[in-house]
Motif scaffolding. Sequence first.
Motif, mmCIF file in Angstrom:
data_model
loop_
_atom_site.group_PDB
_atom_site.id
_atom_site.type_symbol
_atom_site.label_atom_id
_atom_site.label_comp_id
_atom_site.label_asym_id
_atom_site.label_seq_id
_atom_site.Cartn_x
_atom_site.Cartn_y
_atom_site.Cartn_z
ATOM 1 N N TRP A 103 42.566 -41.999 -44.334
ATOM 2 C CA TRP A 103 42.212 -40.667 -44.842
ATOM 3 C C TRP A 103 42.976 -39.585 -44.078
ATOM 4 O O TRP A 103 43.552 -38.677 -44.680
ATOM 5 N N PHE A 104 43.026 -39.688 -42.757
ATOM 6 C CA PHE A 104 43.762 -38.695 -41.971
ATOM 7 C C PHE A 104 45.261 -38.767 -42.265
ATOM 8 O O PHE A 104 45.933 -37.737 -42.379
ATOM 9 N N GLU A 105 45.791 -39.990 -42.392
ATOM 10 C CA GLU A 105 47.223 -40.123 -42.645
ATOM 11 C C GLU A 105 47.622 -39.575 -44.006
ATOM 12 O O GLU A 105 48.787 -39.230 -44.227
ATOM 13 N N SER A 106 46.657 -39.464 -44.925
ATOM 14 C CA SER A 106 46.970 -38.927 -46.245
ATOM 15 C C SER A 106 47.375 -37.453 -46.187
ATOM 16 O O SER A 106 47.924 -36.922 -47.161
ATOM 17 N N PHE A 107 47.134 -36.792 -45.066
ATOM 18 C CA PHE A 107 47.517 -35.393 -44.904
ATOM 19 C C PHE A 107 48.930 -35.243 -44.327
ATOM 20 O O PHE A 107 49.347 -34.139 -43.986
ATOM 21 N N GLY A 108 49.653 -36.347 -44.199
ATOM 22 C CA GLY A 108 51.044 -36.286 -43.775
ATOM 23 C C GLY A 108 51.254 -36.187 -42.283
ATOM 24 O O GLY A 108 52.340 -35.799 -41.830
ATOM 25 N N ILE A 109 50.262 -36.587 -41.486
ATOM 26 C CA ILE A 109 50.383 -36.418 -40.033
ATOM 27 C C ILE A 109 51.445 -37.338 -39.431
ATOM 28 O O ILE A 109 51.970 -37.055 -38.357
ATOM 29 N N THR A 110 51.766 -38.440 -40.116
ATOM 30 C CA THR A 110 52.740 -39.381 -39.540
ATOM 31 C C THR A 110 54.161 -38.826 -39.539
ATOM 32 O O THR A 110 55.013 -39.308 -38.782
ATOM 33 N N THR A 111 54.420 -37.826 -40.374
ATOM 34 C CA THR A 111 55.765 -37.231 -40.436
ATOM 35 C C THR A 111 55.775 -35.768 -40.011
ATOM 36 O O THR A 111 56.849 -35.170 -39.913
ATOM 37 N N ALA A 112 54.602 -35.207 -39.747
ATOM 38 C CA ALA A 112 54.513 -33.778 -39.419
ATOM 39 C C ALA A 112 55.120 -33.488 -38.050
ATOM 40 O O ALA A 112 55.081 -34.313 -37.143
ATOM 41 N N ARG A 113 55.687 -32.280 -37.931
ATOM 42 C CA ARG A 113 56.222 -31.802 -36.654
ATOM 43 C C ARG A 113 55.518 -30.541 -36.187
ATOM 44 O O ARG A 113 55.833 -30.016 -35.118
ATOM 45 N N GLU A 114 54.590 -30.067 -36.991
ATOM 46 C CA GLU A 114 53.803 -28.883 -36.669
ATOM 47 C C GLU A 114 52.326 -29.230 -36.807
ATOM 48 O O GLU A 114 51.971 -30.267 -37.386
ATOM 49 N N PRO A 115 51.427 -28.368 -36.290
ATOM 50 C CA PRO A 115 49.996 -28.634 -36.428
ATOM 51 C C PRO A 115 49.593 -28.771 -37.893
ATOM 52 O O PRO A 115 50.122 -28.078 -38.764
ATOM 53 N N VAL A 116 48.661 -29.676 -38.151
ATOM 54 C CA VAL A 116 48.164 -29.921 -39.512
ATOM 55 C C VAL A 116 46.667 -29.663 -39.525
ATOM 56 O O VAL A 116 45.933 -30.247 -38.709
ATOM 57 N N ARG A 117 46.226 -28.809 -40.443
ATOM 58 C CA ARG A 117 44.784 -28.544 -40.567
ATOM 59 C C ARG A 117 44.184 -29.524 -41.579
ATOM 60 O O ARG A 117 44.706 -29.705 -42.674
ATOM 61 N N ILE A 118 43.084 -30.150 -41.178
ATOM 62 C CA ILE A 118 42.409 -31.131 -42.027
ATOM 63 C C ILE A 118 40.976 -30.667 -42.247
ATOM 64 O O ILE A 118 40.238 -30.457 -41.273
ATOM 65 N N PRO A 119 40.564 -30.480 -43.494
ATOM 66 C CA PRO A 119 39.236 -29.940 -43.776
ATOM 67 C C PRO A 119 38.133 -30.955 -43.523
ATOM 68 O O PRO A 119 38.396 -32.169 -43.444
ATOM 69 N N PRO A 120 36.893 -30.486 -43.432
ATOM 70 C CA PRO A 120 35.776 -31.430 -43.306
ATOM 71 C C PRO A 120 35.661 -32.293 -44.564
ATOM 72 O O PRO A 120 36.025 -31.865 -45.653
ATOM 73 N N GLU A 121 35.132 -33.477 -44.374
ATOM 74 C CA GLU A 121 34.861 -34.376 -45.504
ATOM 75 C C GLU A 121 33.649 -35.221 -45.143
ATOM 76 O O GLU A 121 33.770 -36.308 -44.566
ATOM 77 N N PRO A 122 32.431 -34.712 -45.445
ATOM 78 C CA PRO A 122 31.211 -35.440 -45.058
ATOM 79 C C PRO A 122 31.188 -36.884 -45.540
ATOM 80 O O PRO A 122 30.676 -37.767 -44.849
ATOM 81 N N ALA A 123 31.752 -37.151 -46.717
ATOM 82 C CA ALA A 123 31.737 -38.522 -47.248
ATOM 83 C C ALA A 123 32.513 -39.476 -46.347
ATOM 84 O O ALA A 123 32.244 -40.675 -46.321
ATOM 85 N N ALA A 124 33.486 -38.932 -45.595
ATOM 86 C CA ALA A 124 34.282 -39.758 -44.676
ATOM 87 C C ALA A 124 33.733 -39.721 -43.258
ATOM 88 O O ALA A 124 34.333 -40.287 -42.347
ATOM 89 N N GLY A 125 32.598 -39.030 -43.056
ATOM 90 C CA GLY A 125 32.029 -38.910 -41.717
ATOM 91 C C GLY A 125 32.630 -37.789 -40.910
ATOM 92 O O GLY A 125 32.332 -37.640 -39.722
ATOM 93 N N VAL A 126 33.497 -36.958 -41.528
ATOM 94 C CA VAL A 126 34.144 -35.844 -40.836
ATOM 95 C C VAL A 126 33.352 -34.581 -41.154
ATOM 96 O O VAL A 126 33.586 -33.913 -42.168
ATOM 97 N N LEU A 127 32.392 -34.248 -40.305
ATOM 98 C CA LEU A 127 31.532 -33.091 -40.556
ATOM 99 C C LEU A 127 32.186 -31.799 -40.111
ATOM 100 O O LEU A 127 31.840 -30.725 -40.607
ATOM 101 N N THR A 128 33.102 -31.897 -39.178
ATOM 102 C CA THR A 128 33.838 -30.739 -38.677
ATOM 103 C C THR A 128 35.326 -30.949 -38.945
ATOM 104 O O THR A 128 35.831 -32.061 -38.769
ATOM 105 N N GLY A 129 36.009 -29.884 -39.361
ATOM 106 C CA GLY A 129 37.439 -29.995 -39.617
ATOM 107 C C GLY A 129 38.217 -30.285 -38.350
ATOM 108 O O GLY A 129 37.695 -30.192 -37.231
ATOM 109 N N ARG A 130 39.461 -30.642 -38.515
ATOM 110 C CA ARG A 130 40.325 -30.963 -37.388
ATOM 111 C C ARG A 130 41.643 -30.199 -37.514
ATOM 112 O O ARG A 130 42.084 -29.857 -38.615
ATOM 113 N N ILE A 131 42.248 -29.955 -36.373
ATOM 114 C CA ILE A 131 43.661 -29.600 -36.325
ATOM 115 C C ILE A 131 44.354 -30.730 -35.588
ATOM 116 O O ILE A 131 43.959 -31.090 -34.480
#
Length: 378
Positions: A73-101
Amino acid sequence: MRSGGERTENGRVDYQELVDEVCALLGTPATLEGRDFRLIAFGAHDNEDDRVMDPVRTRSILRRRSAPGVREWFESFGITTAREPVRIPPEPAAGVLTGRICLPVRHGAVVYGYVWLLDDGAVALGDPRLDEAMAVAERIGSLLAEEARAGARLGELLRTALAAGTPGAVRELAAALGAAAEGALTVVAVTPWELDTDVPAPLPGASAVCVAPGAPPHALAALTRPAAARAVADRLRGPGRVAGIGGTRHGPLGPDGLSGAWREALAAARTAGAEDRFGGVARWSELGPYRLLTALPARAPDPAVAALLRPEHRELARTAETFLDNAGQAARTAQTLGIHRQTLYYRLSRVERLTGLDLGSGADRLLLHMELKTARLR
C-alpha cells in the motif's frame, strides 16, 4: 548540525541518533525502516492520541517489520522511486489512522530505506525543515550504502567459511570482522530462505549475514553475539520461516567453533519447525532429546512404528506421544487431550495392537517415543 551517527562497539552506525535528529527538526515522531520495511530505529513519542500509535506503527515497532500488504500500500504512492518527500493520507482500512510523510533514504540511484514522519497536516511539503530532514536522510542513505557494501563482503566471507570450513577461510573472515570476531559468538539459522529474497544489510545485532551453501531448503546464516541472537532471529523469521540459535562459542573465531555453532543452529531450526512450543525460534541449549535426534542420519521409520505413522492413524499417534510426554500418567494425559480416561485406555490398546509394542516396557516406550519425535523432524 551533527555530521552523522556515532559508531557502536562493533563499528555499526548508531542510526538512533540520526532519527532523533529528524524528530528534533520537525517535532514529530519518526521511524527509520530499511527498503524491506524492517525497522532500524524509531523516535520517542509523547503524544497520548491513539492515532499516533496506529496499528501499522505499533506493528512496526513491536514486530520490527511491516506486513506485506502494508508495504504494498505504501509503495503504491511511488516511494521506491521518489527523491523528494511524499505525503501519504490516512487509510483506516489499512490500519493507517494518521497520515505519513515519507522521506526516501537514497544513495545515488538506489533506495536503501525510508524515514517515516507522522503527519497531522502541520508540515507543508515546502517547509524548509523538510529540506534539513532530507539532508539527514541523505546522510543515512550514504551510511546504509557503506554498510551494505561492507556487509556484502562479510557475507561472502561467511559463506565461504561455512562452505569450506578450513582454517584459512575462517581466519580471513575473522580478520575482516576485527574485534567482532572476539568474545562470545553464536550463529542463527533461518529456514527456508528463498534465493531471490534480499539478504538484510545492515542487520542490527549481526556481524555477518549470508545465504548459506547447500541444497534446498536454503537457510540464512547470521553470525551474532548470544545476547542479540533472539532479536536477530525475530527480525528474520516470518510466515513459513523458523529460526534456530546455536550454542555459544568463545573467540577468537575458529573453524570448529563456527561450523559447530552452524550445525547446532540448523538443528535448532529443524526442531523449531517440528515443535510448536518453541514459537518458531529454538535454542540449541533448550532442545533436550532433539539434540540427539537431529544428529541421526535420515532413515525410514522403525518397522514396528511405521503403521502408526500413516495419516489415518494420526490421532492414535498423537495420543501415544502425549501419553509418553506425560511420563505415562493416564490422568494427566486424558486431561491434556480432553478425553475420558477409558477412551485413553482404548486408544493405547489400539496402539499396542498396531505396533506390537508393550507400553508397559521401558524399552518399547523408548523406541516409540524416539520414533514419534523423529517423525516430527521428517
